[in-house]
Write a protein that holds these residues in place. Structure first.
Motif, PDB file in Angstrom:
ATOM      1  N   GLU A  96       0.808  -1.210   0.000  1.00 40.35           N
ATOM      2  CA  GLU A  96       0.000   0.000   0.000  1.00 40.35           C
ATOM      3  C   GLU A  96       0.850   1.273   0.000  1.00 40.35           C
ATOM      4  N   ARG A  97       1.971   1.274   0.700  1.00 36.28           N
ATOM      5  CA  ARG A  97       2.816   2.465   0.706  1.00 36.28           C
ATOM      6  C   ARG A  97       4.218   2.094   1.171  1.00 36.28           C
ATOM      7  N   PHE A  98       5.121   3.035   1.000  1.00 38.38           N
ATOM      8  CA  PHE A  98       6.497   2.823   1.417  1.00 38.38           C
ATOM      9  C   PHE A  98       6.690   3.347   2.838  1.00 38.38           C
ATOM     10  N   ILE A  99       7.344   2.557   3.691  1.00 37.48           N
ATOM     11  CA  ILE A  99       7.713   2.990   5.041  1.00 37.48           C
ATOM     12  C   ILE A  99       9.230   2.975   5.103  1.00 37.48           C
ATOM     13  N   GLY A 100       9.810   4.154   5.233  1.00 36.50           N
ATOM     14  CA  GLY A 100      11.260   4.279   5.237  1.00 36.50           C
ATOM     15  C   GLY A 100      11.873   4.107   6.602  1.00 36.50           C
ATOM     16  N   VAL A 101      13.193   4.182   6.637  1.00 33.15           N
ATOM     17  CA  VAL A 101      13.952   3.975   7.869  1.00 33.15           C
ATOM     18  C   VAL A 101      13.562   4.983   8.944  1.00 33.15           C
ATOM     19  N   ALA A 102      13.402   6.252   8.585  1.00 37.70           N
ATOM     20  CA  ALA A 102      13.077   7.276   9.578  1.00 37.70           C
ATOM     21  C   ALA A 102      11.761   6.966  10.281  1.00 37.70           C
TER      22      ALA A 102
ATOM     23  N   ARG B 249       8.577   4.733  14.947  1.00 36.38           N
ATOM     24  CA  ARG B 249       7.682   3.725  15.526  1.00 36.38           C
ATOM     25  C   ARG B 249       8.359   2.998  16.683  1.00 36.38           C
ATOM     26  N   LEU B 250       9.598   2.607  16.470  1.00 31.56           N
ATOM     27  CA  LEU B 250      10.355   1.913  17.508  1.00 31.56           C
ATOM     28  C   LEU B 250      10.467   2.773  18.769  1.00 31.56           C
ATOM     29  N   ALA B 251      10.774   4.046  18.595  1.00 33.99           N
ATOM     30  CA  ALA B 251      10.970   4.940  19.731  1.00 33.99           C
ATOM     31  C   ALA B 251       9.729   5.020  20.616  1.00 33.99           C
ATOM     32  N   LEU B 252       8.565   5.142  19.989  1.00 34.65           N
ATOM     33  CA  LEU B 252       7.335   5.336  20.756  1.00 34.65           C
ATOM     34  C   LEU B 252       6.718   4.020  21.208  1.00 34.65           C
ATOM     35  N   ARG B 253       6.680   3.028  20.339  1.00 34.72           N
ATOM     36  CA  ARG B 253       6.010   1.781  20.698  1.00 34.72           C
ATOM     37  C   ARG B 253       6.826   0.931  21.658  1.00 34.72           C
TER      38      ARG B 253
ATOM     39  N   GLN C 169       8.670  10.827  25.955  1.00 33.61           N
ATOM     40  CA  GLN C 169       7.227  11.001  26.045  1.00 33.61           C
ATOM     41  C   GLN C 169       6.480   9.680  26.162  1.00 33.61           C
ATOM     42  N   ALA C 170       7.139   8.567  25.786  1.00 37.78           N
ATOM     43  CA  ALA C 170       6.481   7.260  25.780  1.00 37.78           C
ATOM     44  C   ALA C 170       6.880   6.397  26.968  1.00 37.78           C
ATOM     45  N   ALA C 171       7.663   6.921  27.898  1.00 40.70           N
ATOM     46  CA  ALA C 171       8.145   6.128  29.030  1.00 40.70           C
ATOM     47  C   ALA C 171       6.980   5.512  29.800  1.00 40.70           C
ATOM     48  N   ALA C 172       7.197   4.324  30.301  1.00 44.12           N
ATOM     49  CA  ALA C 172       6.149   3.566  30.989  1.00 44.12           C
ATOM     50  C   ALA C 172       6.158   3.853  32.487  1.00 44.12           C
ATOM     51  N   ALA C 173       5.040   3.519  33.128  1.00 40.88           N
ATOM     52  CA  ALA C 173       4.920   3.718  34.571  1.00 40.88           C
ATOM     53  C   ALA C 173       5.199   2.446  35.358  1.00 40.88           C
ATOM     54  N   THR C 174       5.005   1.270  34.730  1.00 35.13           N
ATOM     55  CA  THR C 174       5.146   0.002  35.439  1.00 35.13           C
ATOM     56  C   THR C 174       5.828  -1.040  34.568  1.00 35.13           C
ATOM     57  N   PRO C 175       6.404  -2.084  35.181  1.00 35.74           N
ATOM     58  CA  PRO C 175       6.965  -3.187  34.392  1.00 35.74           C
ATOM     59  C   PRO C 175       5.923  -3.856  33.508  1.00 35.74           C
TER      60      PRO C 175
ATOM     61  N   PRO D 137       3.629   9.050  14.140  1.00 32.56           N
ATOM     62  CA  PRO D 137       4.121  10.328  14.662  1.00 32.56           C
ATOM     63  C   PRO D 137       5.600  10.256  15.008  1.00 32.56           C
ATOM     64  N   GLU D 138       6.244  11.408  15.040  1.00 33.95           N
ATOM     65  CA  GLU D 138       7.638  11.508  15.429  1.00 33.95           C
ATOM     66  C   GLU D 138       7.745  11.730  16.939  1.00 33.95           C
ATOM     67  N   PRO D 139       8.815  11.270  17.583  1.00 31.60           N
ATOM     68  CA  PRO D 139       9.042  11.617  18.988  1.00 31.60           C
ATOM     69  C   PRO D 139       9.156  13.129  19.147  1.00 31.60           C
ATOM     70  N   ASP D 140       8.732  13.625  20.294  1.00 36.67           N
ATOM     71  CA  ASP D 140       8.783  15.066  20.539  1.00 36.67           C
ATOM     72  C   ASP D 140      10.207  15.595  20.608  1.00 36.67           C
ATOM     73  N   GLU D 141      11.112  14.777  21.152  1.00 29.89           N
ATOM     74  CA  GLU D 141      12.485  15.216  21.366  1.00 29.89           C
ATOM     75  C   GLU D 141      13.456  14.090  21.022  1.00 29.89           C
ATOM     76  N   PRO D 142      14.721  14.422  20.737  1.00 35.13           N
ATOM     77  CA  PRO D 142      15.740  13.385  20.558  1.00 35.13           C
ATOM     78  C   PRO D 142      15.868  12.541  21.827  1.00 35.13           C
ATOM     79  N   TRP D 143      16.296  11.298  21.656  1.00 33.52           N
ATOM     80  CA  TRP D 143      16.391  10.421  22.824  1.00 33.52           C
ATOM     81  C   TRP D 143      17.601   9.502  22.726  1.00 33.52           C
ATOM     82  N   ALA D 144      18.091   9.115  23.879  1.00 32.95           N
ATOM     83  CA  ALA D 144      19.193   8.157  23.993  1.00 32.95           C
ATOM     84  C   ALA D 144      18.782   7.069  24.970  1.00 32.95           C
ATOM     85  N   ALA D 145      19.341   5.884  24.799  1.00 30.81           N
ATOM     86  CA  ALA D 145      19.047   4.773  25.710  1.00 30.81           C
ATOM     87  C   ALA D 145      20.231   3.831  25.786  1.00 30.81           C
ATOM     88  N   LEU D 146      20.433   3.278  26.966  1.00 26.68           N
ATOM     89  CA  LEU D 146      21.403   2.205  27.172  1.00 26.68           C
ATOM     90  C   LEU D 146      20.600   0.928  27.383  1.00 26.68           C
TER      91      LEU D 146
END
Length: 395
Positions: A5-11, A16-20, A26-32, A282-291
């Motif tokens: 149906e459409r192309f989904i690029g790397v960006a 999607r990965l960042a938020l889901r 902005q997507a941080a969870a409250a519980t395990p 949607p895009e994340p609101d801000e840049p993010w880093a994670a370990l």
């Protein structure tokens, strides 16, 4: 075949990965439980991975150990059990019946048949004898609530009996009935791991009777599990789906059809999303880093990883069996690795400097400080060590 149906690029895939996967702020969870539900499954082969994966995604990670322990061992809202690819995962308890029916039943049949074959080859007792031991063991476990194999063997001494496996072969070894039988019972969904004997990083677990769950139709369970994973990780290719589930291609295709999955175009070919997931992300609101820890479910989520992990980084970040070590993430891609030294210091090294600036370093340092804060005196050594992790850990 239905046209994509459409192309989904790397960006967009990285967004999607960042938020889901609950990695962007902005997507941080409250519980395990929220983390496990978002990811579908947390790798449980290395016990520390579960806690580290949760802590990296909590808005307030200071109670990671306490809250994850509560979910696993008090509320039992999360369960550690065998799942896809015959690997130990931690699942939301509500999903255990789906995992068992979709994946566990077929694996369990092979495991029990293999055990009986190996026992017969060694001249050990037959299936009727094993069934008696099994029933006695489960009764003892029900009485105790939780128990180690050694404790169960005091109630059922036949668990201590040994047999030679692979006699005359290069892999010859001696197995106890308890080791093999408890493994089979785990895959069959009759027992699960209970509390560890030591701290939350210990790999020695007690056993407990598995929570009761309904017996589901295999095809229906496969459709539900694939739909849940695709909602969290889509778009994904057929190869990704086959790798993650461990199913035959016919099973993957049947499940895709059952949920009405939609084809989309990816850089590597055709991918799939759920029926209602074809719109722009949607895009994340801000840049993010994670370990993220070794075996993190995001880093290990897809077979095709070029869109978030450059191929030239893999020799440093994976062991020879394909297990990923601790990784440093910036805006949806892996850019390096990290380790904890003997004094507790979290150290990291960047392997991909593209688009990296002061903001990146500041964000990674903040992530390292958060991790150091909630780990406290605990020291982490990944079960599967990778070249970069070993270099960093020894300084």
């Amino acid at each position: 075949m239905v046209a994509a149906e459409r192309f989904i690029g790397v960006a967009e895939r990285r967004a999607r990965l960042a938020l889901r996967h609950r990695l962007a702020g902005q997507a941080a969870a409250a519980t395990p439980e929220e983390v496990a539900d978002a990811l579908v499954a947390l790798h449980g082969t290395d016990p520390a991975t579960v806690y580290l994966a949760v802590g990296a995604r909590l808005a307030d990670p200071s109670h990671t150990v306490r809250e994850t322990g509560r979910a696993l061992y008090e509320d039992r809202s999360l369960v550690r059990m065998h799942g896809m690819r015959h690997t130990v995962f931690v699942f939301p308890t509500a999903l255990t019946a789906v995992v068992h029916a979709s994946t566990g039943v077929a694996v369990a049949a092979r495991e029990r048949a293999a055990l009986l074959k190996h026992m017969a080859a060694a001249g050990a007792p037959d299936a009727a004898w094993l069934k008696e031991v099994e029933e006695s063991t489960l009764a003892a476990l029900a009485r105790r609530g939780q128990a180690t194999a050694a404790e169960l063997a005091r109630d059922e001494p036949r668990l201590k009996e040994r047999f030679v496996y692979g006699a005359g072969k290069s892999y010859e070894g001696v197995h106890t009935v308890s080791t093999r039988l408890l493994k089979v019972l785990g895959v069959e969904g009759k027992v699960v791991r209970g509390r560890p004997l030591g701290s939350w990083t210990s790999s020695q677990f007690r056993w407990a009777v598995a929570p009761a769950h309904p017996e589901l139709d295999a095809a229906g369970a496969q459709a539900e599990l694939l739909g849940r994973w695709l909602a969290a990780c889509g778009p994904a290719t057929e190869a990704d789906l086959r790798w993650w589930t461990g199913w035959r291609v016919s099973e993957v295709r049947r499940a895709l059809s059952a949920i009405g999955a939609r084809p989309v175009s990816l850089d590597e070919g055709t991918g799939y999303v759920t029926q209602d997931d074809t719109g722009p992300a949607p895009e994340p609101d801000e840049p993010w880093a994670a370990l993220l820890p070794g075996l993190d479910p995001t880093a290990m989520g897809w077979q095709g990883r070029d869109w978030y992990l450059a191929p030239e980084l893999r020799p440093a970040l994976f062991d020879r069996s394909g297990n990923v070590g601790p990784t440093v993430w910036w805006n949806g891609r892996v850019i390096g690795g990290w380790a904890q030294r003997a004094d507790g210091e979290i150290v990291w090294r960047l392997l991909d400097e593209e688009g990296v600036g002061r903001e990146t370093h500041t964000a990674i340092e903040a992530a390292a400080e958060r991790l150091t804060g909630w780990l406290g005196p605990t020291r982490i050594t990944p079960r599967f060590r990778t070249p970069l992790e070993k270099q960093l850990a020894t300084g």
